[in-house]
Design an enzyme around this catalytic site. Sequence first.
Site, PDB file in Angstrom:
ATOM      1  CE  LYS A   1      -4.070   0.316   2.102  1.00 52.41           C
ATOM      2  NZ  LYS A   1      -5.081   0.309   1.044  1.00 52.41           N
TER       3      LYS A   1
HETATM    4  N1  PMP Z   1      -7.122  -3.570  -3.420  1.00 52.94           N
HETATM    5  C1  PMP Z   1      -6.731  -2.301  -3.268  1.00 52.94           C
HETATM    6  C2  PMP Z   1      -6.047  -1.624  -4.391  1.00 52.94           C
HETATM    7  C3  PMP Z   1      -6.963  -1.623  -2.047  1.00 52.94           C
HETATM    8  O1  PMP Z   1      -6.574  -0.361  -1.886  1.00 52.94           O
HETATM    9  C4  PMP Z   1      -7.637  -2.293  -1.011  1.00 52.94           C
HETATM   10  C5  PMP Z   1      -7.924  -1.578   0.284  1.00 52.94           C
HETATM   11  N2  PMP Z   1      -6.896  -1.724   1.223  1.00 52.94           N
HETATM   12  C6  PMP Z   1      -8.024  -3.618  -1.212  1.00 52.94           C
HETATM   13  C7  PMP Z   1      -7.746  -4.225  -2.432  1.00 52.94           C
HETATM   14  C8  PMP Z   1      -8.699  -4.409  -0.130  1.00 52.94           C
HETATM   15  O2  PMP Z   1      -7.800  -4.701   0.900  1.00 52.94           O
HETATM   16  P1  PMP Z   1      -8.289  -4.897   2.404  1.00 52.94           P
HETATM   17  O3  PMP Z   1      -9.322  -5.953   2.372  1.00 52.94           O
HETATM   18  O4  PMP Z   1      -7.073  -5.320   3.135  1.00 52.94           O
HETATM   19  O5  PMP Z   1      -8.824  -3.585   2.857  1.00 52.94           O
END
Ligand code: PMP
Length: 305
Positions: A159
């Site tokens: 991220k």
């Molecule tokens: N893909 C992207 C590009 C994201 O930004 C997120 C949000 N964090 C997710 C998938 C989903 O991840 P998570 O379930 O850990 O929030």
Amino acid sequence: MAVRSEKIWVDGEMVDWDDARFHVMSHALHYGTAYFEGIRCYALDDERSAVFRLSEHIRRLRDSGHILGTPLPYSVEQMTEAVLEVVRVNRLKECYIRPLAFVGDGEMGLYALNNPVRVIVAAWAWGAYLGDEGIKQGIRAKVSSYTRHHVNVMMTNSKISGNYVNSVMAKHEVKQAGYDEAIMLDPEGCVSEASGENLFIVKDGELRTAPATSILPGINRASVIELARAKGYRVHEERFARDALYIADEAFLTGTAAEVTPIREVDDRMIGAGKPGPATLDLQQAFFDVIRGRDESHVHWLTPV
Ligand code: PMP
């Protein structure tokens, strides 16, 4: 609507929301050299509050720093305590939590490894990201003209803030065209994920989602896979193309912000019956049972505040 609460954790201290300011020469502002998490804290049925899968989020935050090459300057224990403390001091029963680490000011130019890595944790009340209506009735999605990052262009398992310019442009594009969310294809044209969520399709009672290689391996994605398998669904982590999405019986998104959101339409084509399907509703319910503390077998996913 502008978000706010009272206090933000800034490098180990609680600071008033309005005083949490940094210099305009912060490296991250110029080059995207930051990394973050999105975490949710839920009000449980028994009146307590708990953070969902906190240790997994902190681990991913640390991993993002490791991938970027600017390590998190605080331990996992310190970050865990910072998150819980921010929720407590802001007296939030239910909230979204945003830890962010970024390269601060000092040197300019791309090579600035001596600049300090600053860390903040903010939290604020935030409802359904894709709307209450979206989570109940399903959303309308559109495949973006922007391709998701190639795995050697951006590190998709992280991220890192700079990665998100791609998501922001995709989101702008489809929102301005009247849709709720952007779906992104990988450089070979297979469905990867949405701008800030992972994507699942259901066909003949079996689930499919893109493999973790070229997407953000979502914590909610992993949770839904585990819940689905425990309920007896077969789940395939394999690539599929856009037409498989069009002819799916059901499709849904998972993410911290979006939770489990059904997709009722993609590119003006109805998905299945054009409303949340049985598997989606079943897994959405299982997810809501976990986050409200009703599922005894998954209370270990909740860290009480
Ligand atoms: N893909 C992207 C590009 C994201 O930004 C997120 C949000 N964090 C997710 C998938 C989903 O991840 P998570 O379930 O850990 O929030």
